[in-house]
Enzyme design. Structure first.
Site: not given
Ligand SMILES: O=C1O[C@H](COP(=O)(O)O)[C@@H](O)[C@H](O)[C@H]1O
Length: 460
Positions: A202, A226, A325
């Site tokens: 990200e 995830h 990140k």
């Molecule tokens: O659960 C989370 O997911 C996001 C990334 O998922 P998205 O659907 O927003 O792309 C992540 O940025 C976050 O840190 C995490 O807690």
């Protein structure tokens, strides 16, 4: 018409409710405006029914919910001001609520756990479902304890451990692409696949989430939850149908067979943390200088783990899971690298690069990378990409997940044993990191990560 489902959001004034849950519900109602749902918001914060209805209406505005459906849901919505850690107030909340009932814990995990403890002493209405956000425990043991606690309240198929990646269409696409294409089916094993990289890089940095993230880090925030779910969809055997029992069982089999590569987290994992830099035209402070961060937590913002699915289909194939990140570019994808052909006719030129299948999760696309004719010499090859964009999702991931919860279908929820297995897989890595056996590296925000990491590791 069946009874409306009552969706009780515990923690209604929190960030999760306004940022994800209500927009998710709106996107669901935009597609299914006839769905009947009573939305009850519960929190300690002072608010009345009118204030809550305004919040619900605001979330629905511009989300494509037909006006009459939005007005009906908002008019039915109700707010209860209560301290959920007070037994009497909790009992008062449940009084008069009938099933089907969803108790959605949009609360910090420690608070959710305490509330579950108090619920044990109360009688829950028939057909109550519980929905809980990650993190589900903080290692195997606490996840096991939480499971025991939840099972005292409702049976397993009414417990929805939420992972919004299970509502992402490009991840669910793995089922279709794998099992509806004869071309891919025989290729999907260690015989043809050399390695798989599942990455979720990200550009976003901490974004004010120190309260949660500083205690979690990239490994727990993304990989333990995830990315292991993506791995399960990628590597599972074919379910006979999309019934939750079948799909969740084949996913569970994969995770049960998964372990750290070589069972040695010191060689199979890496961690790093961003320092000050520039990302997407913004100055990003060093992670340790972000508001709310405690440097003593030694939190990583980039994590990579190599895993093996030790079964007949996958043994010997490294699965690299990586997420971080404040990186230069988003890379949210599954990259499948195929083994080289057994023999290439002598005389063919420039065909040394492996074939790849790249499943892009955001935006959704599938790229097939193959060696083909270059210009001129018919025996000179170059790599070309055959690309297909995936169709747009019908609703937000939270909408898909909520639909399952409201319908009482746990297909898109994490089963209890799977939640435990995800911790069993990463616990040795966490232990090695805590013991200092894997050095913490650093990378400037806005870079590709520490020198030498690369996005895709070198071929084994
Ligand atoms: O659960 C989370 O997911 C996001 C990334 O998922 P998205 O659907 O927003 O792309 C992540 O940025 C976050 O840190 C995490 O807690």
């Amino acid at each position: 018409m069946s009874d409306p489902t009552t969706l009780v959001i515990l923690g209604a004034s929190g960030d999760l409710t306004s940022r994800l849950l209500l927009p998710g519900l709106a996107s669901l109602l935009a597609v299914e405006p006839d769905r009947r749902v009573h939305v009850v918001g519960v929190d300690r914060a002072e608010l009345d029914d009118a204030g809550w209805r305004a919040k619900v209406t605001e979330a629905f505005t511009g989300a494509g919910v037909p006006e009459d459906a939005a007005a009906e849901v908002a008019a039915d919505a109700r707010y209860v001001q209560a301290d959920l850690l007070e037994q009497e107030q909790l009992a008062g909340l449940l009084d008069g609520l009938g099933g089907p009932l969803v108790l959605y814990f949009a609360l910090p995990p420690q608070v959710s756990q305490k509330v579950c403890g108090l619920l044990e002493r109360l009688e829950l209405p028939e057909d109550t479902r519980l929905a809980l956000e990650k993190p589900f425990g903080h290692e195997l043991e606490s996840a096991q304890e939480l499971n025991v606690q939840l099972l005292k309240l409702v049976p397993e198929d009414r417990i929805h451990r939420v992972d919004h990646f299970l509502g992402v269409n490009t991840i669910l696409n793995l089922i279709g692409i794998r099992f509806a294409n004869r071309l891919l089916q025989p290729m999907w094993s260690a015989e043809h696949i050399e390695r798989v990289v599942i990455s979720y890089d990200e550009t976003l940095a901490l974004e004010g989430r120190a309260g949660y993230y500083d205690g979690a880090g990239a490994l727990v925030d993304m990989i333990q939850s995830h990315l292991l779910q993506i791995l399960a969809f990628f590597a599972m055997e074919a379910p006979a149908s999309l019934d939750e029992v079948e799909v969740r069982s084949v996913k569970a089999q994969v995770l049960r067979a998964t372990r750290v590569w070589g069972e040695d987290p010191t060689t199979a994992s890496r961690r790093a943390r961003y320092t000050a830099g520039r990302s997407e035209d913004r100055d990003v402070p060093s992670y340790v200088d972000e508001e709310g961060v405690d440097p003593a937590n030694d939190t990583e913002t980039l994590a990579e783990v190599v895993l093996e699915v030790a079964n007949a289909r996958w043994a010997g194939v490294p699965f690299v899971l990586r997420s971080g990140k404040a990186l230069r570019e988003p890379a949210k994808q599954v990259v499948v690298t195929f083994r080289p052909p057994r023999h290439v006719p002598t005389g063919l030129k420039d065909c040394t690069e492996p074939d790849q299948l790249i499943l892009e999760l955001k935006p959704g696309a599938v790229d097939v990378v193959l060696s083909m004719n270059a210009e001129g010499d018919p025996f000179e090859l170059e790599q070309k990409v055959i690309r297909a964009e995936l169709g747009k999702s019908r609703m937000l991931p939270y909408g898909e997940v909520l639909a399952g919860i409201l319908d009482g279908d746990p297909l898109l929820s994490i089963r209890g044993d799977v939640a435990e297995d995800c911790w069993r897989i990463v616990d040795p890595v966490l232990a090695a990191w805590r013991a200092g056996s894997v050095p913490m590296q650093d990378y400037p925000a806005g870079s590709d990560g520490p020198d030498g990491w690369g996005v895709v590791p070198p071929r084994s």
